[in-house]
Each structure stands twice: as C-alpha cells, then as structure tokens.
Design a protein around this motif. Sequence first.
Motif, PDB file in Angstrom:
ATOM      1  N   ASN A 189       0.778  -1.240   0.000  1.00 59.58           N
ATOM      2  CA  ASN A 189       0.000   0.000   0.000  1.00 59.58           C
ATOM      3  C   ASN A 189       0.811   1.293   0.000  1.00 59.58           C
ATOM      4  OD1 ASN A 189      -2.635  -1.000  -0.191  1.00 59.58           O
ATOM      5  ND2 ASN A 189      -2.413  -1.799   1.875  1.00 59.58           N
ATOM      6  N   CYS A 191       1.459   3.556   2.236  1.00 60.33           N
ATOM      7  CA  CYS A 191       0.951   4.736   2.929  1.00 60.33           C
ATOM      8  C   CYS A 191       2.182   5.611   3.165  1.00 60.33           C
ATOM      9  CB  CYS A 191       0.307   4.345   4.257  1.00 60.33           C
ATOM     10  SG  CYS A 191      -1.043   3.174   4.021  1.00 60.33           S
ATOM     11  N   ASN A 232      -2.420  -6.238   5.950  1.00 60.53           N
ATOM     12  CA  ASN A 232      -3.673  -5.843   5.323  1.00 60.53           C
ATOM     13  C   ASN A 232      -4.409  -7.125   4.951  1.00 60.53           C
ATOM     14  OD1 ASN A 232      -5.717  -4.827   3.768  1.00 60.53           O
ATOM     15  ND2 ASN A 232      -4.411  -4.201   2.067  1.00 60.53           N
ATOM     16  N   HIS A 268      -7.685  -3.093   6.243  1.00 62.69           N
ATOM     17  CA  HIS A 268      -7.509  -1.791   5.583  1.00 62.69           C
ATOM     18  C   HIS A 268      -8.865  -1.367   5.025  1.00 62.69           C
ATOM     19  CE1 HIS A 268      -6.194   1.400   3.047  1.00 62.69           C
ATOM     20  NE2 HIS A 268      -4.913   1.188   3.314  1.00 62.69           N
ATOM     21  N   LYS A 270      -9.814   0.394   2.609  1.00 61.45           N
ATOM     22  CA  LYS A 270     -10.054   0.393   1.158  1.00 61.45           C
ATOM     23  C   LYS A 270     -10.377  -1.013   0.647  1.00 61.45           C
ATOM     24  CE  LYS A 270      -5.391   0.176  -0.759  1.00 61.45           C
ATOM     25  NZ  LYS A 270      -5.373  -1.233  -1.082  1.00 61.45           N
ATOM     26  N   GLN A 295      -7.149   6.528  10.419  1.00 61.37           N
ATOM     27  CA  GLN A 295      -5.964   7.412  10.390  1.00 61.37           C
ATOM     28  C   GLN A 295      -6.298   8.899  10.339  1.00 61.37           C
ATOM     29  OE1 GLN A 295      -3.847   5.770  11.481  1.00 61.37           O
ATOM     30  NE2 GLN A 295      -3.230   3.933  10.405  1.00 61.37           N
ATOM     31  N   LEU A 302      -6.134  12.195   4.091  1.00 64.55           N
ATOM     32  CA  LEU A 302      -6.128  10.784   3.660  1.00 64.55           C
ATOM     33  C   LEU A 302      -5.435  10.644   2.308  1.00 64.55           C
ATOM     34  CD1 LEU A 302      -9.730   9.656   4.716  1.00 64.55           C
ATOM     35  CD2 LEU A 302      -7.565   8.838   5.670  1.00 64.55           C
ATOM     36  N   MET A 305      -1.833  10.910   2.736  1.00 66.26           N
ATOM     37  CA  MET A 305      -1.343   9.654   3.347  1.00 66.26           C
ATOM     38  C   MET A 305      -1.360   8.494   2.354  1.00 66.26           C
ATOM     39  SD  MET A 305      -3.350   9.578   6.994  1.00 66.26           S
ATOM     40  CE  MET A 305      -2.773  10.432   8.455  1.00 66.26           C
ATOM     41  N   ARG A 307      -4.047   6.769   1.401  1.00 64.17           N
ATOM     42  CA  ARG A 307      -4.824   5.696   2.017  1.00 64.17           C
ATOM     43  C   ARG A 307      -5.839   5.064   1.061  1.00 64.17           C
ATOM     44  NH1 ARG A 307      -3.506   2.790   6.135  1.00 64.17           N
ATOM     45  NH2 ARG A 307      -5.584   2.702   7.038  1.00 64.17           N
ATOM     46  N   TYR A 314     -15.281   5.269   4.378  1.00 63.24           N
ATOM     47  CA  TYR A 314     -14.991   4.595   5.652  1.00 63.24           C
ATOM     48  C   TYR A 314     -16.282   4.441   6.462  1.00 63.24           C
ATOM     49  CZ  TYR A 314     -12.992   3.543  10.207  1.00 63.24           C
ATOM     50  OH  TYR A 314     -12.705   2.934  11.403  1.00 63.24           O
TER      51      TYR A 314
END
Length: 467
Positions: A189, A191, A232, A268, A270, A295, A302, A305, A307, A314
């Motif tokens: 990922n 991040c 994840n 995670h 996503k 987060q 986001l 980040m 994400r 979310y």
Amino acid sequence: MSAERLKYTEIADALAAEEAVYQRLASISGMHYAFVDTYGCQQNEADSEFIRACALRMGYTLTDDPMQAELIVVNTCAVRDHAERRVLGNVGAMSRAKREHPDLIIVVAGCMASRPEVQERLKKSFPYVRVVMSTNNLHRLAEDVWQAMSTGKRVYDTDNSCDRVVEELPRDRDRSLRAWVPIMYGCNNFCTYCIVPYVRGRERSRLPEDVVREAEERIAAGAKEIVLLGQNVNSYGKDLDICYDFSDLLAAIASLPGDFRLRFVTSHPKDASRRLIDTMAAYPKISPALHLPFQSGSDRVLKEMNRGYTAEEYLAIIDYAREKIPEIVLTADVIVGFPGETAEDFEKTYELVERVGFESLFTFIFSPREGTRAAKMEDPIPAEEKSRWFDRLIELQGHISCELHEAQVGKEFEVLIEGPYHGRQGGTAARTPGNRLVLLPGVHTPGETLRVRITGATMSALIGETI
Ligand code: SF4
C-alpha cells in the motif's frame, strides 16, 4: 501468481547448518542457552516462533536471562522511531553479556535490521553484534549463526529481496490459548508515513490449505482463539493464482470443528468489503470485533497519506457493519498532526470519532520515519498544537469508552477466561466474544468459557460476576 516457496537446496542448506551448530555445541560440555528478544507487532511474535524453533534445533535451550545466553536474537521493529531507539539502547546494554561470554553471538534481525541506515550504525557502533539479517532472510538464521561461529567473522545477511513464503521449516508453537496465525507477509500500500513495505517487501499470501492446516493443528493443540495476521488481511489472496479471498479463508476456518473463536488484524478500509462483513455475520465463531484504522477524518489528509479511501467511504463500511452485526465492537488507529494537517482537518477527525463511537482508539502523534515520503513533507504545525489536538482526542475517546462500557452493565456474555489479571485489583481476566476485557473476582481456569453478568465498568474494562 502464488508466492515462491523455498527451494529444496535452500532447505537442505538450512538443515545442514542447524546440524553443524548442533554438533559444535554438543562437543562443548554444559548447557547452551539462547535468548530471543521480540519487539513490535504480532507478526514479529510469529517470526520469533520460527527463531525459537530454529534455536532449539541447533541445540540451544531457551532462557529468559540474556546474561546466561550464548546466542541472543533481537527481533526488531522499525515502525516507530522511539521503538528503534529503545532497541538500540537494549542492544548497547548487551555488551555486558558479551564480556561474560566472549563467544556470545548476538543477532539483530527483523524490520529495523532491514534498513540500510541501521545496518550502517550497527556496523560502526556495535562491534559485538555478530549477525545482522533482514526480515525476509530469517530462514537462513542457522546458516548465519554457523558462519559467525565457524569463521569468527561478522555476518551481514542484508539483501532483503528474498521474499519467499517459508512453510517448510518448523516453528516452535507454544500451546497457548491464543494462536497467532500469519496469513500473508508484506504490504503493497505504501501509505506515505509507513516503513513496512520497505522493510517487509510486497504482499505474499500463504496458500489457503497451509493456513487452514495450521489453524486445525493449533485448535487440536488446545488454542481457544485463532487470530489471523497480516498487514492488510483484506487483500489476502490477490497474489495467488486462484479465485479465493479473505472472506473465503475466514469462512473455511470458521467452519472447522472445535470450540474456538476467530479474529483477525489488521484490516484496511479500502479493501474491507461488504462480503467480509456478511461473512463475519454468518459464522458464530467469528468474533464481532473489527479493528479498522481510519488514520484521519479529512479527505485531504487521507489523500496525502495515500490511504485510498474517503471518510465517507470509511463511514459507509462502518454503518454496514453496524447494520449487519449490531453488537460489533469497533476499534481503530488514528494519526494526529500529519504534515500539513490544519485545525480544520483535525476537526474532521474529531467529528468522525464522535460519529462512530469506537470502543477504543490507538491514537498516535505523527512521527516521521526516515525513508518514507511523509518524512520529506513540510510540517509547519508546532508540536504544542499537535499535543493539544492529541489531548482533545484522548479526552473525547475516554468519554466514549466510558459510555459504551456503562451501557454493558446488566448484560450477560459468554466470556473466555484468559488467566490471572495482573492489575492492582487482581482476579481473573476474561474476554467477551467482541474481545472486551472483563475482570472477574476469584480464580478461574484459563481456556474455560463462563457465562457472566456485567456489574460495573471502567474506561478500559468491564467488571463481571459469574452466573
Ligand atoms: S497498509 Fe499502510 S500503514 Fe498498513 S502496513 Fe501497509 S503501508 Fe503500512
């Protein structure tokens, strides 16, 4: 494509090195002790099971006393800067053990040892560290120990490109009630604040049959709780050339016979799908507990980040989870003071926490990790401001946790006894199906399931009595 396994020759080399160390130790009278020091996440705990098994096969006896040891393996964590400093401090203190045992072999392994900056530091400032090995090379532990032992030279096994899935070499499975079962390694990922993809490499899923077999073995050995592990877990199986995902794996393990609970970390947002929630709702053995790190509540942050979801997305999965599993216990991670975060961004995080009502929240003030993109971002927000935000969030979460716990008073649960509670009030620690901590008076047998009524609550635990 499924992750590559170890080659036959690699297994043969590892076993030959174990035998060589074993013979060497057998030729020296007395007991030979190994001390394994583990830092960081449950993945590291699982890796240490492998390290302990390898040490036993090499002929060492495990000890909790580093001063007694002839082999010390420090299994490190690189996720936070202060954890890294603590590890280096403790490795520094091991120079005393080296004076006691001049032949002592100190191995520094794990995520920290995969970072070139740390390798350089160990090389220059810690001359008594004999082996430095990256996370993905753990299967070569015996070879590295043997090389250090037989040549007297320092060994740097730091090429982290070997990202195999190691099934062929056994682990030292303890017979504890909670079994941590890794289902995948690495993360794709990136991040922007996180070092994990750099030190643990890309995602590699274990084959479903290997994971299910391990869960079966652990249940047969007395485990009452299986916890599936991955950075994840929701992207499990994407690298396998079969049509099988994390929900399929959960369903397969939840269908195994036996008296056990099933949980998983970390999810995670996503990749957390409705299908995952439906699977959790369908199988009574799956704990109604979801740790879903958000987060930040600000879409702008986001994005910075990396994400891959918005606050709205979310909340949509949270709402779906609450609709399908009304008793679900939600927990999360949040970072306060990400570079460039504004007061407005922080308010969005605050609002999200108010809106969801998490059972508990792991709150961190951003700390830059060298080698990540976020470490190079401009960060004009003063530290005092970040601390004020942090304190506000902690206070809010404290109120929410108290309220949620108070609301449990009078309810009844089947709790799983963990063992003695080591806090001030003593008694026994137990867990509800949703993994809430319940404190019971008196002594109860670990692994037993009891029906309890909740009679009181604190911010961090429920108080119960057996019915
Ligand atoms: S998902 Fe992000 S935070 Fe989690 S391990 Fe991967 S890169 Fe790090």
